[in-house]
Write a protein that holds these residues in place. Structure first.
Motif, mmCIF file in Angstrom:
data_model
loop_
_atom_site.group_PDB
_atom_site.id
_atom_site.type_symbol
_atom_site.label_atom_id
_atom_site.label_comp_id
_atom_site.label_asym_id
_atom_site.label_seq_id
_atom_site.Cartn_x
_atom_site.Cartn_y
_atom_site.Cartn_z
ATOM 1 N N UNK A 185 1.130 -103.499 -1.965
ATOM 2 C CA UNK A 185 1.209 -104.805 -1.319
ATOM 3 C C UNK A 185 0.344 -105.814 -2.057
ATOM 4 N N UNK A 186 0.805 -107.054 -2.074
ATOM 5 C CA UNK A 186 0.026 -108.141 -2.654
ATOM 6 C C UNK A 186 -0.057 -109.269 -1.639
ATOM 7 N N UNK A 189 -3.733 -115.243 -5.693
ATOM 8 C CA UNK A 189 -4.045 -114.043 -4.906
ATOM 9 C C UNK A 189 -5.247 -114.256 -3.996
ATOM 10 N N UNK A 190 -5.206 -113.611 -2.828
ATOM 11 C CA UNK A 190 -6.337 -113.623 -1.909
ATOM 12 C C UNK A 190 -7.121 -112.329 -2.098
ATOM 13 N N UNK A 216 -7.956 -106.377 -3.904
ATOM 14 C CA UNK A 216 -8.793 -106.542 -5.087
ATOM 15 C C UNK A 216 -8.716 -107.992 -5.575
ATOM 16 N N UNK A 217 -9.291 -108.273 -6.729
ATOM 17 C CA UNK A 217 -9.338 -109.651 -7.222
ATOM 18 C C UNK A 217 -7.958 -110.200 -7.557
ATOM 19 N N UNK A 218 -6.975 -109.310 -7.684
ATOM 20 C CA UNK A 218 -5.603 -109.736 -7.945
ATOM 21 C C UNK A 218 -4.769 -109.792 -6.666
ATOM 22 N N UNK A 219 -5.402 -109.532 -5.518
ATOM 23 C CA UNK A 219 -4.703 -109.594 -4.241
ATOM 24 C C UNK A 219 -3.964 -108.333 -3.850
#
Length: 313
Positions: A95-96, A105-106, A191-194
């Motif tokens: 999931x993103x 990204x959150x 993570x930092x990429x959502x």
């Protein structure tokens, strides 16, 4: 999780969008002959205002705010693998989470998922769930000792009040747990990429609902020794599975042992029939070898300033 009231709805939820990376799911599962890749044919494309989608990515509108259903538990099970040895087809759920305005990204958003097992049973509600042998076809034939005639004390007139409703079917208000089991439930921080990734099993079905997974996205809180605390819920939704994939799963044990009447995707009263925009997962697995595992993915576009806890739908 402590769910403090966040800001009031300030934007139309139809502005929610999803970024789907073309071919990403197939690549994750391994490209080759015999790979089944499901996707919606009616994905609604839109351009993200101020979007920063990467090369090869397209923004889609997401309108899938749904009820949380009766079986949500704030369990604070921070973990990737939620199977707890439950039987079923292995499912990797990727999931993103992105900001619907910027498509960025959150990070550090808490994502909950929960779903029933291969026979339609929810942990925490085993005595209330509709799956398993209890949801099968009723016996045929009339009992030999069935009473005849009309009872003399039968009530007359028109009944008053609200008639009782049917099974919960994934909707309705919250129910209190009946047991301490917590399998197929979990939470992770993006993570930092959502991204978050869960290891679970392909859900089964129960009477009144198509195959689905519940989800919530929480923002503004922080991780503590007691779990994720504070913040608010900015998205409550459900993920759905293509009918072809559900039919393939029904050929495998233990799904094939279920006698519960199945509700199809087009019959479901929660799914809005809008494809990816309504929560339909992209799935990939090898034809004839589904038992080896399925990969599913979707990106959720949310407005972190909104509050959608799924209890007022």
């Amino acid at each position: 999780m402590t769910n403090n009231q966040g800001p009031a709805h300030k934007k139309d939820v139809t502005r929610r969008r999803v970024i789907m990376a073309g071919g990403a799911v197939v690549a994750a599962a391994g490209v080759g002959a015999g790979v089944v890749a499901t996707a919606s044919a009616d994905e609604e494309k839109s351009t993200a205002s101020g979007g920063t989608a990467g090369q090869g990515e397209t923004c889609y509108r997401l309108t899938s705010e749904t009820t949380e259903g009766p079986y949500y538990i704030d369990a604070d099970k921070i973990r990737k693998d939620i199977t707890e040895d439950k039987e079923g087809i292995p499912l990797t759920l990727r999931l993103k989470v992105i900001d619907s305005d910027t498509c960025k990204p959150l990070k550090k958003a808490a994502v909950d998922i929960w779903h029933c097992d291969a026979l339609g049973i929810y942990s925490g509600y085993e005595s209330m769930s509709q799956g398993g042998p209890g949801g099968g076809t009723p016996p045929s034939g009339a009992p030999t000792d069935a009473p005849t005639g009309v009872p003399t004390d039968a009530p007359s007139g028109t009944p008053t009040g609200t008639p009782p409703s049917g099974g919960t079917g994934g909707g309705g208000g919250h129910s209190e747990p009946t047991d301490d089991e917590r399998y197929l439930r979990g939470t992770q921080l993006t993570d930092k990429h959502g991204y978050v990734e869960f290891t679970t099993v392909f859900p089964g079905w129960y009477q009144g609902r198509a195959v689905h997974i519940h989800t919530k996205v929480h923002v503004g809180g922080k991780m503590t020794d007691a779990g994720y605390e504070g913040g608010h819920t900015c998205h409550t939704g459900q993920f759905f599975f293509a009918e072809s994939a559900v039919l393939d799963s029904a050929k495998e044990e233990p799904y094939s042992t279920s006698t519960t009447t199945r509700t199809t995707l087009t019959e479901d009263t929660i799914y809005d029939q809008s494809g990816v925009t309504g929560g339909l997962l992209k799935l990939s697995y090898r034809k004839g070898r589904m038992a080896r595992g399925v990969t599913g993915s979707i990106t959720m576009g949310v407005d972190p300033d909104e509050t959608h806890d799924g209890t007022d739908l």
